[in-house]
Design a protein around this motif. Structure first.
Motif, PDB file in Angstrom:
ATOM      1  N   SER A 441       0.881  -1.169   0.000  1.00 59.47           N
ATOM      2  CA  SER A 441       0.000   0.000   0.000  1.00 59.47           C
ATOM      3  C   SER A 441       0.913   1.211   0.000  1.00 59.47           C
ATOM      4  CB  SER A 441      -0.899   0.004   1.227  1.00 59.47           C
ATOM      5  OG  SER A 441      -0.153   0.311   2.374  1.00 59.47           O
ATOM      6  N   THR A 442       0.410   2.351  -0.455  1.00 59.30           N
ATOM      7  CA  THR A 442       1.251   3.541  -0.602  1.00 59.30           C
ATOM      8  C   THR A 442       1.989   3.856   0.693  1.00 59.30           C
ATOM      9  OG1 THR A 442      -0.805   4.678  -0.233  1.00 59.30           O
ATOM     10  CG2 THR A 442       0.115   4.779  -2.448  1.00 59.30           C
ATOM     11  N   MET A 443       1.291   3.649   1.785  1.00 55.94           N
ATOM     12  CA  MET A 443       1.872   3.937   3.079  1.00 55.94           C
ATOM     13  C   MET A 443       3.149   3.133   3.331  1.00 55.94           C
ATOM     14  SD  MET A 443       0.271   2.684   6.570  1.00 55.94           S
ATOM     15  CE  MET A 443       1.321   2.498   7.986  1.00 55.94           C
ATOM     16  N   ASN A 444       3.204   1.963   2.705  1.00 56.99           N
ATOM     17  CA  ASN A 444       4.291   1.057   3.041  1.00 56.99           C
ATOM     18  C   ASN A 444       5.448   1.073   2.042  1.00 56.99           C
ATOM     19  OD1 ASN A 444       2.959   0.192   5.299  1.00 56.99           O
ATOM     20  ND2 ASN A 444       1.811  -1.346   4.152  1.00 56.99           N
ATOM     21  N   ARG A 445       5.367   2.003   1.056  1.00 60.69           N
ATOM     22  CA  ARG A 445       6.401   1.999   0.011  1.00 60.69           C
ATOM     23  C   ARG A 445       7.817   1.924   0.561  1.00 60.69           C
ATOM     24  NH1 ARG A 445       3.481   2.982  -4.601  1.00 60.69           N
ATOM     25  NH2 ARG A 445       2.566   0.925  -4.409  1.00 60.69           N
ATOM     26  N   ALA A 446       8.142   2.849   1.474  1.00 56.62           N
ATOM     27  CA  ALA A 446       9.508   2.923   1.996  1.00 56.62           C
ATOM     28  C   ALA A 446       9.865   1.636   2.733  1.00 56.62           C
ATOM     29  CB  ALA A 446       9.646   4.116   2.919  1.00 56.62           C
ATOM     30  N   ALA A 447       8.916   1.171   3.527  1.00 55.29           N
ATOM     31  CA  ALA A 447       9.159  -0.044   4.305  1.00 55.29           C
ATOM     32  C   ALA A 447       9.360  -1.235   3.378  1.00 55.29           C
ATOM     33  CB  ALA A 447       8.002  -0.300   5.248  1.00 55.29           C
ATOM     34  N   ILE A 448       8.562  -1.266   2.276  1.00 48.07           N
ATOM     35  CA  ILE A 448       8.681  -2.366   1.321  1.00 48.07           C
ATOM     36  C   ILE A 448      10.051  -2.350   0.661  1.00 48.07           C
ATOM     37  CG2 ILE A 448       7.868  -3.159  -0.934  1.00 48.07           C
ATOM     38  CD1 ILE A 448       5.054  -2.359   0.042  1.00 48.07           C
ATOM     39  N   HIS A 449      10.483  -1.136   0.313  1.00 46.84           N
ATOM     40  CA  HIS A 449      11.786  -0.990  -0.327  1.00 46.84           C
ATOM     41  C   HIS A 449      12.874  -1.560   0.583  1.00 46.84           C
ATOM     42  CE1 HIS A 449      15.043   0.655  -2.649  1.00 46.84           C
ATOM     43  NE2 HIS A 449      15.527   1.196  -1.529  1.00 46.84           N
ATOM     44  N   LEU A 450      12.768  -1.199   1.868  1.00 48.23           N
ATOM     45  CA  LEU A 450      13.738  -1.650   2.853  1.00 48.23           C
ATOM     46  C   LEU A 450      13.731  -3.170   2.979  1.00 48.23           C
ATOM     47  CD1 LEU A 450      15.080   0.784   4.211  1.00 48.23           C
ATOM     48  CD2 LEU A 450      14.048   0.012   6.346  1.00 48.23           C
ATOM     49  N   LEU A 451      12.499  -3.704   2.987  1.00 48.34           N
ATOM     50  CA  LEU A 451      12.359  -5.156   3.120  1.00 48.34           C
ATOM     51  C   LEU A 451      12.951  -5.881   1.931  1.00 48.34           C
ATOM     52  CD1 LEU A 451       8.859  -6.144   4.441  1.00 48.34           C
ATOM     53  CD2 LEU A 451      11.105  -6.838   5.271  1.00 48.34           C
ATOM     54  N   GLU A 452      12.710  -5.298   0.736  1.00 45.93           N
ATOM     55  CA  GLU A 452      13.255  -5.925  -0.469  1.00 45.93           C
ATOM     56  C   GLU A 452      14.766  -5.960  -0.405  1.00 45.93           C
ATOM     57  OE1 GLU A 452      11.275  -3.727  -3.492  1.00 45.93           O
ATOM     58  OE2 GLU A 452       9.543  -5.108  -3.473  1.00 45.93           O
ATOM     59  N   LEU A 453      15.307  -4.829   0.062  1.00 46.80           N
ATOM     60  CA  LEU A 453      16.756  -4.736   0.180  1.00 46.80           C
ATOM     61  C   LEU A 453      17.262  -5.794   1.159  1.00 46.80           C
ATOM     62  CD1 LEU A 453      19.185  -3.175  -0.766  1.00 46.80           C
ATOM     63  CD2 LEU A 453      18.846  -1.575   1.127  1.00 46.80           C
TER      64      LEU A 453
END
Ligand code: C2E
Ligand code: MG
Ligand code: MG
Length: 705
Positions: A441-453
């Motif tokens: 969800s848009t709210m989680n973009r940054a967190a998702i990016h971090l998780l992917e990394l």
């Protein structure tokens, strides 16, 4: 039966005048004088007799109580009256004996209860007539106590019935008054011990006392009670038992009191609890089942909506669970699921819920948690699942895929939130398993990016994608090569190379810095041995160390092991720590640094000038060198302040007998400036870029004459 005959006392009969009865106040039967009025003013039957047995006076009540025939009294002799009376009493002998006794002792007083044949009960008082020493006869007074006696008896009987009923009852019966127990039946005393005189709540479970008191207050205000209340009471052995308690307001000695019946329902409650537990728990793991999970999730979401908070949700699925079932059998599969449930529960807090949704799928509810915190918890869960399991006598390694969602943003209701977490979980499976995935969800973009990394870092480590580059460090003025700094690079399968600034911070935050740091340390030690052998120069390698590495592992032991493994002496290694990491957790850090120095490894303080290292820290740290941060070197020639800092740092370091390395030297002007200030060592693109080990060897050998 022998006839009872009255033989009256004999002797001279006093005159009426002598008795003071002769002023017109004769018996009521004959006179309406003052005496008659007095005699008739009482509810008792009265008879006055002189000591010779002559009737002196009587009242109407006496005649009617004893149903005396007309003329008996008027005869003035007590014989007829007594005969009539004897006829009516139940025990004529006793009655007569008593009269004889009393006649024989004129001064005696008596009080007796007399039963009549017709069932009536009279109370009789007999007193001497006249003052002591001048007794002239006897006054008999009779009172009909039939009604009162009957009432007393029925009260006594009812009391006995209540006692028998109370003592025989198979429940606790208590009466409390003024908040004190004033009656407790046998059952209550057997179960609770001696509780008379105690406040009524002493035996109530602490958690139920308030409810019981509130009920009491309501009752005393006159509110009607809605039947019974279920309370936990504590018995004399200290065991908690359930009771169905009813309180009834009664009057006791004119005061309000409460009759309490407490009927034990422990068995029923336990059965109910068992039924409820079975309905809401999974039989294999004893974890909450889907129904309970949904209940709790609904409650948590409602609370989150009200307080504008969030709820974290994680769905966890064991990777390749089917393989376990197929290869080791269903029992082993069950065992793995049970143990997984235990592990998950251990990681979580009491306020969190972990449920088994079925098969190898678990769900976690984290009330009040946002995406960062949910990721944090999920990371702990995935780590817990990575630890080997002991199943069917063998060590089993599994992993899990986790899908994360945060409500309300990812789902306003339980159904959509679960769906979001599920979607995320399938993405985790699709992108290779053994990882977390946040719902997109848009709210989680940054967190998702971090998780992917983070996921990629994991992969990178597993697939050996990390390599070390080495940058030369040379002595100022002479240009002699003294050492190299090991700088990590990440080569992606697509051919791109990532710089440490893009991933080291994430590695530090996720704990991956530990395996990564160990890789760097070991590789650098091995490579410096290789470089020394190839170049025949006693080079030193500088390795960057993160604060987390010093803080969380026994770094000295790892360093010693790496040196041993590579077969190099400690002088060949230098560790670079940043100012800020040296400042973290000071005592523990200082201790670890001293251990490293004790091995013979040197320390240098990296990026000097960017942190807040105090002069005191410089004195206390066992360091050998400081590296002036390249931001100061960069502005040499253009920024007088930076020049001043660089030159002050150099002279300060020299006064503390430390060597100084100038970093990021790109231009001849910067080099000249630093050399002029007495800087000992130089590092930068001007002197050599970071490059792979073998490339460095080639370039250095080709430079040689
Ligand atoms: P650092 O320890 O201060 O490393 C020096 C950085 O300056 C390196 O960047 C290097 O490539 C760069 N550099 C060297 N000469 C010049 C120059 O003339 N001009 C400019 N503009 N830059 C120059 P790099 O390799 O990107 O590393 C960045 C930082 O990442 C390092 O700063 C260090 O703090 C960290 N790092 C690198 N490797 C590791 C590692 O293995 N472990 C840990 N914990 N941190 C590392
Ligand atoms: Mg460095
Ligand atoms: Mg630096």
């Amino acid at each position: 039966m022998r006839p009872v005959v009255w033989k009256g006392p004999s002797g001279p009969i006093p005159t009426r005048a002598e008795l003071g009865l002769d002023n017109g106040a004769a018996s009521p039967g004959t006179s309406t004088g003052l005496l008659a009025s007095i005699l008739n003013s009482t509810a008792d039957g009265l008879l006055v007799i002189d000591h010779a047995g002559k009737i002196l006076a009587w009242n109407d009540m006496f005649v009617s109580m004893w149903n005396l025939p007309r003329g008996v009294m008027e005869s003035r002799h007590d014989e007829a009256a007594i005969a009539a009376v004897l006829d009516q009493v139940s025990d004529a002998d006793a009655f007569l004996t008593r009269i004889h006794e009393l006649y024989a002792r004129p001064e005696k007083q008596s009080f007796e209860t007399i039963s009549l044949k017709d069932g009536r009960i009279f109370e009789r008082v007999s007193k001497p007539l006249g003052p002591r020493g001048d007794i002239k006869g006897r006054v008999w007074s009779f009172r009909d106590a039939t009604t009162r006696k009957a009432a007393e008896r029925s009260l006594r009987e009812s009391e006995m019935r209540f006692r028998a009923f109370a003592e025989g009852a198979a429940c606790a019966l208590l009466i409390y008054k003024d908040e004190t127990i004033v009656f407790a039946n046998k059952w209550a005393t057997d179960v609770f011990g001696e509780i008379l005189g105690q406040p009524f709540w002493v035996n109530i479970h602490p958690d139920d006392v308030e409810a019981a008191k509130a009920r009491g207050r309501k009752r005393s205000r006159g509110a009607t009670q809605d039947g019974h209340v279920d309370l936990r009471l504590i018995d004399r052995q200290g065991a908690v038992r359930w009771f169905e308690v009813t309180g009834t307001l009664i009057a006791l000695e004119g005061r309000a009191a409460v009759l309490v019946t407490a009927y034990e329902i422990t068995k029923r409650k336990e059965a109910e609890d068992r039924t409820r537990h079975v309905a809401f728990h999974d039989a294999l793991t004893d974890l909450p089942n889907r129904a309970l999970f949904v209940n709790r999730a609904e409650a948590a979401l409602a609370l989150a909506r009200r307080d504008e908070g969030t709820v974290g949700m994680i769905l966890l699925d064991i990777d390749r669970f089917k393989n376990v079932n197929d290869s080791l059998g269903r029992d082993a599969g069950d065992e793995l699921i049970r143990r997984s449930g235990e592990r998950l529960r251990e990681v979580l807090r009491g306020s969190d819920t972990v449920a088994r949704l079925g098969g190898d799928e678990f769900a976690v509810l984290l009330p009040g948690l946002g995406s960062d915190e949910t990721v944090f918890v999920a990371r702990k869960l995935i780590e817990a699942m990575r630890q080997p399991f002991l199943v069917a006598g063998r060590e089993l390694r599994v992993s899990a895929s986790l899908g994360l969602a945060v409500g309300p943003p990812d789902g306003e209701n339980v159904q959509t939130l679960v769906k979001s977490a599920d979607t995320a979980m399938y993405r985790a499976k699709d992108s290779g398993r053994d990882r977390l995935q946040l719902f997109d969800s848009t709210m989680n973009r940054a967190a998702i990016h971090l998780l992917e990394l983070e996921n990629e870092l994991h992969e990178g480590l597993a697939l050996d994608e990390f390599v070390l580059f080495y940058q030369p460090i040379v002595r100022a003025i002479t240009g002699e090569l003294c050492g190299v700094e090991a700088l990590i690079r990440w080569r992606r399968p697509d051919g791109s190379v990532r710089e440490p600034d893009s991933f080291v911070a994430v590695a530090e935050a996720t704990g991956l810095i530990q395996p990564l740091g160990l890789f760097v340390l070991r590789t650098a030690c091995r490579d410096i041995a290789h470089l020394r052998a190839a170049l025949h120069v006693p080079l030193r390698v500088s390795v960057n160390i993160s604060a987390a590495q010093i803080r969380e592992v026994n770094i000295a032991a790892l360093v010693a092991a790496s040196l041993r493994e590579a077969g190099i002496e400690a002088e060949a290694l230098e560790l670079e720590i940043t100012e800020s990491s040296a400042l973290q957790g000071q005592e523990r850090t200082l201790e670890a640094l001293r251990e490293i120095v004790a091995l013979g490894v040197s320390l240098s303080l990296d990026d000097f000038g960017t942190g807040y290292a105090s002069l005191d820290l410089l004195r206390r740290l066992p360091i050998k060198r400081i590296k002036i941060d390249r931001s100061f070197v960069q502005d040499v020639g253009s920024d007088k302040v930076d020049e001043a800092i660089a030159s002050a740092t150099i002279s300060l370091a020299h006064q503390l007998s430390l060597e100084v390395v100038g970093e990021g030297v790109e231009t001849a002007h910067q080099k000249e400036f630093l050399e002029a200030q007495g800087c000992d060592l130089l590092q930068g693109h001007l002197l050599g870029r970071p490059m792979p080990r073998d490339e460095l060897i080639r370039s250095l050998l080709s430079d040689r004459p």
